[in-house]
Scaffold this motif. Sequence first.
Motif, PDB file in Angstrom:
ATOM      1  N   GLU A  61       0.970  -1.189  -0.088  1.00 30.01           N
ATOM      2  CA  GLU A  61      -0.140   0.084   0.028  1.00 30.01           C
ATOM      3  C   GLU A  61       0.709   1.269   0.034  1.00 30.01           C
ATOM      4  O   GLU A  61       0.446   2.292  -0.826  1.00 30.01           O
ATOM      5  N   LYS A 116       1.113   4.166  -2.771  1.00 29.85           N
ATOM      6  CA  LYS A 116       0.760   5.597  -2.576  1.00 29.85           C
ATOM      7  C   LYS A 116       1.991   6.527  -3.215  1.00 29.85           C
ATOM      8  O   LYS A 116       1.631   7.397  -3.577  1.00 29.85           O
ATOM      9  N   LYS A 132       1.709   9.155  -6.077  1.00 31.12           N
ATOM     10  CA  LYS A 132       2.333  10.517  -5.568  1.00 31.12           C
ATOM     11  C   LYS A 132       3.081  10.908  -6.677  1.00 31.12           C
ATOM     12  O   LYS A 132       3.084  12.127  -6.908  1.00 31.12           O
TER      13      LYS A 132
END
Length: 215
Positions: free
Chosen positions: A84, A88, A92
């Motif tokens: 996870e 992310k 990003k």
Amino acid sequence: MQPALISLTPERIDAMLAAVAEVCMEGVTEAQVWIKAAEDVEAFERASRALQTHCRNLRQTIAMKQRFDREQAALKAEAGRAAEAERKDIAKARKSAVSGLYWRARTHLGEMVWNEYEENHAEEIFNDLDQCLSDLSHEDPDAFLAIPFEDLIARFSEEFGLGEFNPDPKPPPEPEPPPRPRQKGYDPPPPGSRFAATHKPPGGASAGPAWRSSG
């Protein structure tokens, strides 16, 4: 040649613990039969001790299975958190790249609009162009990033009737300094050096005729 070692994968360890538990359970069942068939106190005690041993082994095997399951669950949760976090970070980084390309294209296209149209009409054109660029960057960010910057500029330039524009102009080379003045047979010292203040060129004031004092 020695046989190849079997890898103790989580699946194999789980299967081994299950097999040990089944063996222990078979011992418990057999010990129960021995207890019921005991003809004297000594046989009963032997069967009882066997039952206790098999029950203890079964409990230990079950405890090992439960601890193994907890460890596997913790490893799975950690792997999930790591995946996870990586997801992310990727999202990003992609968002930052999309935003960077959007603003870079927006700035260059804005200059093209203001160079091509009058001020009272340029703002309307630029707002339409900016909306189209924003929609393109949000509909499919990966496809947007895959477009080379020059192609992106050319695409909007053609769509909105803009002139040619160099997206990455290179600054002109600095001009070379002019050559220092030279006199025949004389090369003056460079300006600012310690010799410039004391060195006099030929034919200068110091080279004039010497005055004789009248006596």
